[in-house]
Design an enzyme around this catalytic site. Sequence first.
Site, PDB file in Angstrom:
ATOM      1  N   LYS A 239      -7.501  -0.990  11.206  1.00  0.00           N
ATOM      2  CA  LYS A 239      -6.805  -1.292  10.277  1.00  0.00           C
ATOM      3  C   LYS A 239      -5.796  -0.391  10.108  1.00  0.00           C
ATOM      4  O   LYS A 239      -4.701  -0.671   9.619  1.00  0.00           O
ATOM      5  CB  LYS A 239      -8.348  -0.996   9.531  1.00  0.00           C
TER       6      LYS A 239
ATOM      7  N   GLU B 259       0.924  -1.285  -0.297  1.00  0.00           N
ATOM      8  CA  GLU B 259      -0.065   0.149   0.123  1.00  0.00           C
ATOM      9  C   GLU B 259       1.098   1.315   0.313  1.00  0.00           C
ATOM     10  O   GLU B 259       1.535   1.287   0.781  1.00  0.00           O
ATOM     11  CB  GLU B 259      -0.970   0.270   1.376  1.00  0.00           C
TER      12      GLU B 259
ATOM     13  N   HIS C 142      -2.432  10.723  -0.506  1.00  0.00           N
ATOM     14  CA  HIS C 142      -1.906   9.064  -0.974  1.00  0.00           C
ATOM     15  C   HIS C 142      -1.717   9.965  -2.774  1.00  0.00           C
ATOM     16  O   HIS C 142      -1.485   8.547  -2.854  1.00  0.00           O
ATOM     17  CB  HIS C 142      -3.415   8.399  -1.118  1.00  0.00           C
TER      18      HIS C 142
ATOM     19  N   ASP D 256       3.772 -14.045  11.826  1.00  0.00           N
ATOM     20  CA  ASP D 256       2.754 -14.358  11.559  1.00  0.00           C
ATOM     21  C   ASP D 256       1.445 -13.616  11.578  1.00  0.00           C
ATOM     22  O   ASP D 256       1.213 -13.146  12.725  1.00  0.00           O
ATOM     23  CB  ASP D 256       2.816 -15.815  12.519  1.00  0.00           C
TER      24      ASP D 256
END
Length: 424
Positions: free
Chosen positions: A261, A83, A375, A277
């Site tokens: 998130k 991302e 972004h 993991d």
Amino acid sequence: MERTSRIEGFYKLSMSERLKIVKEFGDLTSEEAMAITGFGGLDPSIPDKMIENAVGSFALPLGIAVNFLINGKDYLVPMAIEEPSVVAAASNAAKMARDRGGFWTSSTDPVMIGQVQLTGVKDPSKVKHIILEKKKDLLELANKQDPMLVKLGGGARDVDVRIVHSQKGPMVIVHLLVDVRDAMGANAVNTMAEAIAPLIEKISGGKVYLRILSNLASHRLARARAVWPKESIGGDEVVDGVIEAYLFADADPYRCATHNKGIMNGIDAVIVATGNDTRAIESGAHSFAARSGQYKPLTIFEKTTEGDLVGTIEVPMAVGLVGGATKVHPTAKACIKLLGVKTASELGEVCAAVGLAQNFAALRALATVGIQQGHMRLHAKNIAASSGTPPELIEEVTRIMVAEKKIRMDRAQEITEELRKRNK
Ligand code: NAD
């Protein structure tokens, strides 16, 4: 070279210049530097040792977050992620936190939980007591399974018994608490849980079904805090905006999912880069966030008496420096060396600091310009690349799309055509 992670204009350097700095900072050998810059090219024998039916490897971009000062120590943080903006945002947030000393962290002992599910018990409270009376025997039996771990100062520490009410009636759930030191611990804990199950059946008269680790690693927490001075982050309004954004997440699970998130954007990238993991970390984080019955943010933002912004995070952190892929994957090994972490707890604390930085950066952007503007450039570059723009024209196509605020594939193709005609 002064050993600092505060590297001005790191993003403006070429990839090879960046690698030179990283190699020197981490005291990496040429082989380790190659593993970091290998563009995912694993030796074919490695994937075949790691999973079944291997046919290749899947590469992700690996970036380095700069500026991290944690407990007075400088870190260059490797982040593997697809991302855009994540590495830049973490680096920028870490830079702004340096004015007040960076991040301060702590953690609990690295204790994981193994669950043994006991069914068919008529008198669960009595059985709970009988099991607890045999705690010493259970711990001894568990510790016999892993002399290496015990020698390193870890091992089974305690037994807890819970009565859980299922649709079919009560179940007696035994928790074995194991200090797993520098391992993630799943294999170590599962082996112990399996070993104590027959003794639990014998003393209780019940039937054991599952014997497995819980990923809700509520005894293995990493914490971080940082202060962002109001003058470095855009003034009182930004401090208030970030706190409003936090309060929104605290009150509303729909917002909270995205809030958390954003935290995991940072944490997962370090988890991948160090061969840990991600699924275990994700399930631990979200189940911990929901432990009160309502899904809550993993971070808290407050205003200090001076009017600055203070952020804190507490999150389960089942990470290892041994076991799993950490010692097999050459890039993961080189990333761990670059980080310079000496224990799994230290790695967990770095992850917590990165998660907090990432969250701060996202909330600040949301409270000010909005996420899309930040972004935009990388997003435009991605759009240009995926619309078939040849490499030599990508920078120019990106620049034009950003200037026009039209970031679309069809526009990228049009601009490419125009530039081609003009350059003929
Ligand atoms: P492991 O068994 O490979 O390594 C742990 C062992 O290494 C310990 O038992 C100990 O004997 C030894 N050891 C050597 N040095 C040590 C040190 N400094 N500290 C601690 N132990 C040391 O791996 P693990 O960490 O037990 O298991 C991790 C793997 O299990 C990961 O690959 C994970 O993906 C996988 N896994 C996860 C789950 C789950 O999350 N639910 C379930 C099953 C397997």
